[in-house]
Scaffold this motif. Sequence first.
Motif: not given
Length: 299
Positions: A71-88
């Motif tokens: 569960l990603n709660c670290a914004g801005p999500f424009s910066a954090t979501s894609q690296p985490l999605i790639d790893a997922c």
Amino acid sequence: MSQWMIYGANGYTGTLLAHAAAARGLKPVLAGRNTRAITQLGESLGLPHQCFDLHDQQALQQTLADHRVILNCAGPFSATSQPLIDACLATGCHYLDITGEIDAFVAAQARQTDAEQANIVICPGVGFDVIPTDCIAARLKQELPDADRLALGFDSRSALSPGTAKTSVEGLKYGGRIRKDDRIVSVPLAYQSREIDFGNGTKHAVTIPWGDIATAWFSTGIDHIEVFLPMAPSAATACARCSGCRRYRRCSSTWWHAASPGRTPTNASQHAAMSGVRRKTAPAARWSPASRPPTATTS
């Protein structure tokens, strides 16, 4: 592989979630980039914790390989979501976040085929931002299948979290956004206005660049979508005047007070939200198959 992780656990919402999980006897791994803050939080709650940033994809994949959900709660999500999605996607770990950012929703939706192939869930926006209004939009689509315009409005007695307020304010320099003719387009702030009864009297409301511009289209297929927030006419005029400008401190203050009624900034994050670049409930909805839409509200 039974563990789940809260990334950004030391942030405002992440900390609330960590405490709530601990109170329910759950044992999430608390993670983030701030070693001191994560360590203190983990030790105070008796929860496992670790620190890492998102720049090393190989190390990130090794970490998530031992987790079923993050569960990603670290914004801005424009910066954090894609690296985490790639790893997922690489590790088979399900991905959730609490974003309300339009671009983050669009980017996550673009990975649908990848998610299906990896047999994982990618579900952004599991916080308050779009869920109530999206439920209304979906219900209205069922009731009015021929509708071709959607106007969503929401009002709340609660204030935005510091992170949400900061992200929203920092985006003000780009102006507003709506969906028009099946495209997300930029418009001035407070581009349109209307009077909306949210159940406690009619209020003046203006368009804002909110996540439903993306998510309501996924749920309904409607090609013209606007999102409204109550704002006094004088405040709306001030926002419209500074739309797209670089010096928007006054508009930042206007936005904060409109989005957080009755509250003033109380900490560094909130002051940063108001100062913008210098420091760098019941929803209501309206559909319109014609020029004057029927109204649907909830209380």
